[in-house]
Design an enzyme around this catalytic site. Structure first.
Site, PDB file in Angstrom:
ATOM      1  NE  ARG A 236      -4.244  -1.428  -0.052  1.00 49.92           N
ATOM      2  CZ  ARG A 236      -4.307  -2.483  -0.576  1.00 49.92           C
ATOM      3  NH1 ARG A 236      -3.263  -2.746  -1.424  1.00 49.92           N
ATOM      4  NH2 ARG A 236      -5.347  -3.250  -0.708  1.00 49.92           N
ATOM      5  CD  GLU A 265      -2.524   2.780  -5.741  1.00 47.98           C
ATOM      6  OE1 GLU A 265      -3.217   1.782  -6.165  1.00 47.98           O
ATOM      7  OE2 GLU A 265      -1.646   2.516  -4.794  1.00 47.98           O
TER       8      GLU A 265
END
Ligand code: NAD
Length: 333
Positions: A236, A265
């Site tokens: 992540r 993102e």
């Protein structure tokens, strides 16, 4: 059971429809929307029993409240991670959250190794050079992985697969995790995070994003790494503090950085390509360095993984209908 499937890509629809056809999932129907799930689109779930969402969805308090108002009782995450889900609010409204914990750990681990190799040997640069008729080797020197040390942070399903891949390369494998994986003990040495940072030639992140792991790679931990280290993150984005990573790159700490995930993102930075956004984007700044390779969260993206995601998500829906407990339930804590 009527499921509204958010953020549909053609490949999602193909793999879910193929899996529905090939197997017996009685009573399950799916409608697909290209919209991603967030507070603006949650109301589309009116009239459905369940919604299916992904890592990019914004399933915070507001979204959860709207889903509750619309009568949603099941949130099917078609991914492993769930850091974008407000579990407290889900629990408050009795919305069951289920996920796909391990669809193909090898898919992500193989991509992590691909990033490590591509950034070590500058394959992206080599590819462009040769296409432009430049067959010189300048700027392409890497180092052997053989007999070097791989440091794996998080040795769950994907981290364990990465450990096995690194062993296959003839690397010494060391690892840090809050729990030790017994199945790896034969060839993996568990060490402290400090030792992993200082001893590793290749560091790969495979732990989930939680309060305790947020920005675990920051300027202090970067300074503890060897000069010339390769850092890979397929886990992540927010495990890494991007501004500090940029500082580390400027300090010439890294031989290579391979990222499949990055902090921005979820802000659709690259969908909205306005110059102003790109100018202030840390991801765009990262891309300006010749030793950084970024891919667009594609670690999971293999035929095998997509098939497994569809099969497990649909089985989760059936378990919900049957009122069965499942190891795929996401619970608080
Ligand atoms: P997993 O739950 O099997 O393993 C996670 C491991 O991290 C566990 O062993 C856990 O003990 C460990 N961990 C927890 N806190 C830690 C800490 N503070 N320090 C070190 N280790 C810690 O999960 P997995 O299936 O291996 O997935 C790992 C991560 O990969 C997911 O959380 C997700 O974020 C990411 N992922 C990325 C993609 C992709 O396409 N790039 C696809 C799937 C999953």
């Amino acid at each position: 059971m009527k499921i509204l499937f958010y953020d549909t890509k053609n490949y999602d629809k193909d793999s879910f429809q193929d899996t529905l056809k090939a197997n017996n999932f009685p009573g399950i129907t799916i409608e697909y929307t290209k919209s991603d799930l967030d507070p603006r689109t949650a109301a589309l779930a009116d009239g459905f029993d369940a919604v299916c969402a992904f890592v990019s969805s914004d399933i915070g308090t507001q979204t959860m409240e709207i889903l509750h108002e619309k009568g949603i009782r099941l949130l099917l995450m078609r991914c492993a991670g769930f850091n974008n889900v407000d579990l407290e609010t889900a629990a408050k409204y009795g919305i069951r959250v289920m996920r796909v914990p391990g669809y193909s750990p090898e898919a992500v681990a193989e991509h992590a190794m691909a990033l490590a190799l591509a950034s070590n040997r500058r394959l992206y640069k080599a590819y462009n050079k040769v296409r432009e008729n430049d067959f010189s080797l300048s700027g392409l020197m890497g180092f052997n992985f053989y007999e070097k040390t791989a440091g794996i942070i998080g040795t769950g399903k994907i981290g364990a697969a990465m450990c096995r891949i690194c062993r296959g390369f003839g690397m010494k494998v060391i690892a840090y995790d809050v729990y030790q994986n017994e199945s790896l003990k034969e060839f993996v040495e568990y060490v402290s995070l400090e030792q992993l940072l200082s001893d590793s030639d290749v560091i790969s992140l495979h732990c989930p994003l939680m309060d305790s792991t947020y920005h675990m790679i920051n300027i202090d931990t970067i300074k503890q790494m060897k000069d010339g280290v390769i850092l890979v993150n397929t886990s992540r984005g927010a495990l890494v503090k991007t501004d500090d990573l940029i500082e580390g790159i400027r300090m010439h700490k890294f031989a290579g950085v391979g990222l499949d995930v990055y902090e921005e993102e979820t802000n659709n930075v690259f969908e909205d390509r306005s110059d102003e956004i790109l100018e202030h984007s840390t991801t765009a700044r990262l891309l300006s360095f010749p030793n950084v390779m970024i891919t667009s969260h594609q670690g999971f993206f293999t035929r095998e993984a997509l098939g497994a995601i569809a099969a497990t998500t649909l089985q989760n829906a059936l378990d919900f209908v049957a009122g069965k407990e499942s190891p795929n339930d996401v619970k608080i804590g």
